[in-house]
Design an enzyme around this catalytic site. Structure first.
Site, short mmCIF file in Angstrom:
data_model
loop_
_atom_site.label_atom_id
_atom_site.label_comp_id
_atom_site.label_asym_id
_atom_site.label_seq_id
_atom_site.Cartn_x
_atom_site.Cartn_y
_atom_site.Cartn_z
N GLU A 11 0.83 -1.21 0.00
CA GLU A 11 0.00 0.00 0.00
C GLU A 11 0.87 1.26 0.00
OE1 GLU A 11 -3.79 -1.87 2.49
OE2 GLU A 11 -2.08 -1.09 3.60
N ASP A 198 -11.18 -7.04 -2.63
CA ASP A 198 -11.89 -8.34 -2.61
C ASP A 198 -13.32 -8.11 -2.12
OD1 ASP A 198 -10.02 -8.12 0.05
OD2 ASP A 198 -11.99 -8.87 0.54
#
Ligand code: SAH
Length: 232
Positions: A11, A198
């Site tokens: 990230e 997801d």
């Protein structure tokens, strides 16, 4: 100075792509990276996964650097049915879905003892500004709502339905709720930018690995637009 918190290396890497004049510092188990993002001094921190890591890192960031405000950037599982992988979830508020003292009379699920709130609202001007900046990035879909945090990777439709019924919410992850609590207790303004990696379902672990890079990039792009224009 803006404080930026990411849980995972993948990230933060997407933010480092546009960070200049980098200086790394390690302090109390956390890596802090000072740098310049489009003319704004920032300190980026890698907190690690979960609420305890995130809370420790947020408190350390505040005490050591005293940033003007904090933005948490990363990926999350989608909860709302219309939210797709790669979409952006901007938190209007954060909930710790695993905080549960509801067996005591008058206490609700998610209610944080001592603060007596279920949801901690993000700072309105920051969230509004992130929203405005995000709209210029096509074709990414932007969603605003509650983000649910807990020390669990959600990978089951049953758990997802439970969370949906209990708290609503647009996305689930593992840090924002504790970052919100620490900011609230320190009276520090904050915002949360997450991109969906997801669907928090049976294949969420597979999807997570497949999409963490592209979704982290989407979240980092929103942050870059925000930093370019938050003073306007
Ligand atoms: N693969 C890692 C674990 C990742 S945990 C390891 O083995 O160490 C998932 C991370 O992404 C957390 O930081 C969390 O905030 C976020 N996240 C993404 N999808 C999630 C989901 N479905 N449930 C909970 N957290 C999720």
């Amino acid at each position: 100075m803006i404080g930026i918190i990411c849980a995972m290396r993948q990230e933060i890497e997407e933010i480092l792509v546009f960070t200049k004049e980098i200086k790394e510092e390690c302090y109390r188990n956390f890596k802090f990276i000072r740098g310049n993002i489009f003319g704004t001094e920032c300190v980026l921190s890698l907190c690690g996964i979960g609420k305890v890591h995130a809370a420790m890192c947020t408190q350390t960031l505040i005490m050591k650097y005293n940033p003007d405000f904090i933005i948490n950037v990363g990926v999350a599982g989608g909860i709302a049915p219309e939210i797709k992988i790669g979409d952006i979830a901007i938190a209007s508020g954060v909930v710790q879905h695993d905080f549960d003292i509801s067996s005591f009379e008058g206490r609700k699920k998610g209610e944080i003892a001592g603060i007596d709130l279920i949801e901690i609202e993000t700072t309105k001007w920051i969230t509004d500004k992130i929203l405005v900046c995000s709209k210029s990035i096509n074709p990414i879909q932007i969603h605003t709502g509650t983000i649910l945090s807990g020390d669990q990777f959600i990978c089951s439709p049953q758990k997802l339905t439970e969370l949906k019924n209990e708290f609503g919410g647009i996305a689930c992850e593992m840090e924002a709720g504790s970052i919100g609590q620490v900011c609230y207790m320190n009276k520090k303004e904050f915002g949360i930018i997450r991109s969906i990696s997801d669907h928090a379902d049976n294949s969420s672990n597979i999807d997570f690995d497949k999409f963490i890079k592209s979704s982290s990039k989407n979240a980092a792009n929103i942050l870059s637009n925000f930093i370019k224009s938050y003073r306007d």
